[in-house]
Design a protein around this motif. Structure first.
Motif, PDB file in Angstrom:
ATOM      1  N   UNK A 191       0.859  -1.183   0.000  1.00  0.00           N
ATOM      2  CA  UNK A 191       0.000   0.000   0.000  1.00  0.00           C
ATOM      3  C   UNK A 191       0.895   1.232   0.000  1.00  0.00           C
ATOM      4  N   UNK A 192       1.020   1.846  -1.155  1.00  0.00           N
ATOM      5  CA  UNK A 192       1.936   2.966  -1.328  1.00  0.00           C
ATOM      6  C   UNK A 192       1.482   4.183  -0.523  1.00  0.00           C
ATOM      7  N   UNK A 193       0.174   4.445  -0.482  1.00  0.00           N
ATOM      8  CA  UNK A 193      -0.311   5.613   0.251  1.00  0.00           C
ATOM      9  C   UNK A 193      -0.052   5.511   1.751  1.00  0.00           C
ATOM     10  N   UNK A 194      -0.245   4.327   2.323  1.00  0.00           N
ATOM     11  CA  UNK A 194      -0.045   4.194   3.769  1.00  0.00           C
ATOM     12  C   UNK A 194       1.350   3.693   4.119  1.00  0.00           C
ATOM     13  N   UNK A 195       2.155   3.360   3.108  1.00  0.00           N
ATOM     14  CA  UNK A 195       3.539   2.930   3.318  1.00  0.00           C
ATOM     15  C   UNK A 195       3.627   1.681   4.188  1.00  0.00           C
ATOM     16  N   UNK A 196       2.808   0.702   3.834  1.00  0.00           N
ATOM     17  CA  UNK A 196       2.783  -0.566   4.565  1.00  0.00           C
ATOM     18  C   UNK A 196       2.728  -1.719   3.569  1.00  0.00           C
ATOM     19  N   UNK A 197       3.399  -2.816   3.897  1.00  0.00           N
ATOM     20  CA  UNK A 197       3.380  -4.017   3.078  1.00  0.00           C
ATOM     21  C   UNK A 197       2.720  -5.128   3.888  1.00  0.00           C
ATOM     22  N   UNK A 198       1.747  -5.801   3.266  1.00  0.00           N
ATOM     23  CA  UNK A 198       0.984  -6.883   3.904  1.00  0.00           C
ATOM     24  C   UNK A 198       1.344  -8.191   3.205  1.00  0.00           C
ATOM     25  N   UNK A 199       1.560  -9.250   3.974  1.00  0.00           N
ATOM     26  CA  UNK A 199       1.879 -10.566   3.415  1.00  0.00           C
ATOM     27  C   UNK A 199       0.970 -11.630   4.021  1.00  0.00           C
ATOM     28  N   UNK A 200       0.453 -12.531   3.159  1.00  0.00           N
ATOM     29  CA  UNK A 200      -0.322 -13.689   3.590  1.00  0.00           C
ATOM     30  C   UNK A 200       0.346 -14.941   3.027  1.00  0.00           C
ATOM     31  N   UNK A 201       0.486 -15.966   3.847  1.00  0.00           N
ATOM     32  CA  UNK A 201       1.060 -17.238   3.398  1.00  0.00           C
ATOM     33  C   UNK A 201       0.040 -17.982   2.533  1.00  0.00           C
ATOM     34  N   UNK A 202       0.494 -18.979   1.760  1.00  0.00           N
ATOM     35  CA  UNK A 202      -0.425 -19.729   0.889  1.00  0.00           C
ATOM     36  C   UNK A 202      -1.597 -20.375   1.624  1.00  0.00           C
ATOM     37  N   UNK A 203      -1.385 -20.813   2.867  1.00  0.00           N
ATOM     38  CA  UNK A 203      -2.472 -21.449   3.623  1.00  0.00           C
ATOM     39  C   UNK A 203      -3.311 -20.439   4.410  1.00  0.00           C
ATOM     40  N   UNK A 204      -2.945 -19.172   4.365  1.00  0.00           N
ATOM     41  CA  UNK A 204      -3.694 -18.124   5.059  1.00  0.00           C
ATOM     42  C   UNK A 204      -3.449 -18.070   6.560  1.00  0.00           C
TER      43      UNK A 204
END
Length: 189
Positions: free
Chosen positions: A63-76
């Motif tokens: 998220x470029x506007x909030x300057x945050x990166x979110x990651x989810x694993x394949x199994x959630x």
């Protein structure tokens, strides 16, 4: 100190607090100026299904506007949220869907022609190591010259400071590198 001095001081401070309260409340209710995000919004959680049909090999939303990166694993089962650096300007920003196509520990750096045009003092090539702007690990995206990488300059995180890439603290990119596989889908929004 006399009791009356303390009482006058308390009364004066109490009166000022009462007078200032409406102004403080109004300031808290005011929306942030255009283009300015409050820090709390940067770290709200997201859900992968708002952006992807399936998790597949995993998912990343930068998220470029909030300057945050979110990651989810394949199994959630795993969700990680990292503060990030983002491109300096909208002209350097690419948005949309891509994926991780390559991973590299100790990446070398070759500035693009446009980067060297903007800053002729940049070297033609920089080997991996201290001072390399790509930090200790890099995730290469399907778009040429766009990466998610670490940085040795920790002042850049949380700022508009890159030439198009998404930057993370070195310990954060190391953790993401260990979890995100080639083929992980990525959205820059």
């Amino acid at each position: 100190m006399s009791r009356s001095g303390l009482t006058r001081r308390s009364t004066l401070l109490g009166g000022l607090t009462v007078l200032a309260s409406p102004a403080l409340l109004r300031a808290q209710e005011q929306p942030a100026p255009e283009g300015v995000r409050r820090n709390m919004s940067s770290f709200r959680t997201r859900h992968w299904s708002d952006h992807f049909d399936t998790l597949g090999k995993g998912a990343i939303v930068a998220d470029i506007d909030s300057r945050a990166l979110h990651y989810w694993s394949p199994d959630g089962e795993t969700y990680r949220l990292f503060p990030s650096s983002v491109p300096k300007s909208d002209e350097l920003t690419r948005r949309g869907y891509t994926e991780i196509v390559r991973k590299k520990v100790g990446p070398s750096w070759t500035p693009t022609a446009s980067m060297r045009e903007r800053d002729p003092s940049l070297p033609e090539f920089m080997a991996a190591g201290e001072g390399n702007p790509l930090g200790t690990h890099a995730l290469y995206l399907s778009w040429p010259a766009y990466l998610i990488h670490g940085t040795h300059d920790t002042r850049k995180i949380g700022r508009r400071s890159s030439s198009g890439c998404i930057g993370l603290y070195n310990n954060h990119i190391e953790a993401l590198f260990a979890q995100a596989d080639v083929g992980t889908q990525v959205l820059l929004l």
